[in-house]
Motif scaffolding. Structure first.
Motif, PDB file in Angstrom:
ATOM      1  N   LEU A   6      -0.220  -1.345 -11.732  1.00 51.22           N
ATOM      2  CA  LEU A   6      -0.038  -0.068 -12.418  1.00 51.22           C
ATOM      3  C   LEU A   6       1.238   0.620 -11.953  1.00 51.22           C
ATOM      4  CD1 LEU A   6      -3.688   1.340 -12.434  1.00 51.22           C
ATOM      5  CD2 LEU A   6      -2.374   0.465 -14.386  1.00 51.22           C
ATOM      6  N   PHE A   7       1.545   0.488 -10.654  1.00 50.01           N
ATOM      7  CA  PHE A   7       2.784   1.077 -10.147  1.00 50.01           C
ATOM      8  C   PHE A   7       3.992   0.423 -10.805  1.00 50.01           C
ATOM      9  CE2 PHE A   7       6.486   0.779  -7.419  1.00 50.01           C
ATOM     10  CZ  PHE A   7       6.759   2.122  -7.183  1.00 50.01           C
ATOM     11  N   SER A  28       0.817  -1.215   0.000  1.00 45.96           N
ATOM     12  CA  SER A  28       0.000   0.000   0.000  1.00 45.96           C
ATOM     13  C   SER A  28       0.849   1.263   0.000  1.00 45.96           C
ATOM     14  CB  SER A  28      -0.947  -0.001   1.202  1.00 45.96           C
ATOM     15  OG  SER A  28      -0.228  -0.190   2.403  1.00 45.96           O
ATOM     16  N   THR A  29       2.099   1.168   0.485  1.00 41.13           N
ATOM     17  CA  THR A  29       2.975   2.342   0.470  1.00 41.13           C
ATOM     18  C   THR A  29       3.372   2.714  -0.958  1.00 41.13           C
ATOM     19  OG1 THR A  29       5.019   1.045   0.706  1.00 41.13           O
ATOM     20  CG2 THR A  29       3.907   1.703   2.720  1.00 41.13           C
ATOM     21  N   LEU A  30       3.334   1.754  -1.846  1.00 35.18           N
ATOM     22  CA  LEU A  30       3.682   2.002  -3.248  1.00 35.18           C
ATOM     23  C   LEU A  30       2.490   2.515  -4.044  1.00 35.18           C
ATOM     24  CD1 LEU A  30       5.810  -1.225  -3.876  1.00 35.18           C
ATOM     25  CD2 LEU A  30       6.687   1.101  -3.564  1.00 35.18           C
ATOM     26  N   GLU A  36      -1.267   8.230  -6.752  1.00 33.09           N
ATOM     27  CA  GLU A  36      -1.820   8.182  -8.111  1.00 33.09           C
ATOM     28  C   GLU A  36      -2.021   6.778  -8.656  1.00 33.09           C
ATOM     29  OE1 GLU A  36       1.073   9.185 -11.332  1.00 33.09           O
ATOM     30  OE2 GLU A  36       2.326   9.828  -9.638  1.00 33.09           O
ATOM     31  N   TYR A  37      -1.537   5.748  -7.966  1.00 33.50           N
ATOM     32  CA  TYR A  37      -1.611   4.392  -8.518  1.00 33.50           C
ATOM     33  C   TYR A  37      -2.740   3.598  -7.863  1.00 33.50           C
ATOM     34  CZ  TYR A  37       2.965   5.833 -10.153  1.00 33.50           C
ATOM     35  OH  TYR A  37       3.995   6.531 -10.724  1.00 33.50           O
ATOM     36  N   SER A  51       8.490   1.600 -16.939  1.00 30.18           N
ATOM     37  CA  SER A  51       8.574   2.593 -18.019  1.00 30.18           C
ATOM     38  C   SER A  51       9.511   3.752 -17.676  1.00 30.18           C
ATOM     39  CB  SER A  51       7.178   3.148 -18.341  1.00 30.18           C
ATOM     40  OG  SER A  51       6.662   3.883 -17.237  1.00 30.18           O
ATOM     41  N   GLY A  52      10.051   3.732 -16.442  1.00 28.63           N
ATOM     42  CA  GLY A  52      11.059   4.719 -16.061  1.00 28.63           C
ATOM     43  C   GLY A  52      10.533   6.009 -15.482  1.00 28.63           C
ATOM     44  N   LYS A  53       9.296   6.032 -15.014  1.00 28.80           N
ATOM     45  CA  LYS A  53       8.748   7.257 -14.427  1.00 28.80           C
ATOM     46  C   LYS A  53       9.519   7.613 -13.159  1.00 28.80           C
ATOM     47  CE  LYS A  53       4.056   7.328 -16.253  1.00 28.80           C
ATOM     48  NZ  LYS A  53       2.617   7.482 -15.911  1.00 28.80           N
TER      49      LYS A  53
END
Length: 234
Positions: A139-140, A127-129, A133-134, A146-148
């Motif tokens: 999705l995270f 949940s910390t990850l 926004e995820y 993808s390198g965000k």
């Protein structure tokens, strides 16, 4: 429709402290229940029902013959844990052994859902990850792949905190540590950077071969709860 001649029993894993003798959830912060009887579930079926803590069940899903002495870290939405000694699950005097999520990792740190501050759960649960926004861990991890930059920063912090927890557990128990749960399913691709971080905190081990990837990336607790009945007939 049940088939009594084929169904050995029903295994149910629950995130909480379970009394198998009393068939009761003694306490579950995640479900917000306490001293909750499970008898009604038994009465709903005409076959044996087995209740187990979710992290203990996930540990049971692993090959106990391979891991005679090992810790299981269940890195899900909440952080759970379990361990076995001589191939047998160890639950402690009050069924609380393995509550690694509520060990204090950062004194006075983030507030945990249990009410304390600085618990490992507040830093190492999945949940910390996903906070922010995820909407899901998947999705995270896609954003990370993808390198965000925001995802990379959060992942580095996560691995740092996880490395501290792993080092503490290794020093305390000197056992193999199985990385399980949702995050554990992804960690097989990140063992090198995680291992490097762990070694910074542990000057007693020359390598991290004791870190193991889980066998089941998803629904390990369901597998373990079901395996209980197979183990009884071996």
């Amino acid at each position: 429709m049940e088939a009594p001649d084929k169904l050995l029993g029903i295994g149910i894993s629950i995130p909480g402290i379970i009394s198998r003798e009393q068939h009761m959830v003694i306490k579950s912060h995640a479900l917000q229940i306490e001293n909750y009887s499970l008898s009604f579930l038994e009465q709903s079926f005409s076959c044996p029902v087995y209740f187990e803590n979710d992290a203990n069940a996930a540990m049971m899903a692993e090959d106990i013959h391979q891991y005679q002495n090992a810790i299981y870290l269940s890195l899900n939405n909440t952080l759970g844990g379990a361990f076995c000694i001589d191939g047998k699950l160890f639950t402690g005097q009050n069924q609380k052994a393995g509550e690694f999520g509520h060990m204090i990792l950062v004194p006075g740190g983030r507030k945990c859902y249990c009410g304390k501050k600085g618990c490992a759960d507040a830093y190492c649960a999945s949940s910390t990850l996903t906070a922010g926004e995820y909407e899901s861990l998947e999705l995270f991890m896609e954003a990370l792949a993808s390198g965000k930059s925001e995802a990379k920063k959060k992942w580095e912090e996560y691995l740092d905190n996880l490395a501290v927890l792993i080092s503490n557990l290794r020093m305390a128990y000197d056992m193999d540590i199985i990385l399980g749960g949702e995050v554990g399913g992804y960690l097989s691709d990140y063992m090198l950077p995680l291992g490097e971080k762990v070694l910074k905190y542990n000057g007693f081990d020359r390598d991290t071969r004791y870190l193991k990837n889980c066998t089941y990336r998803k629904e390990a607790s369901a597998v373990g709860a079901a395996k209980y009945f197979f183990n009884r007939i071996e």
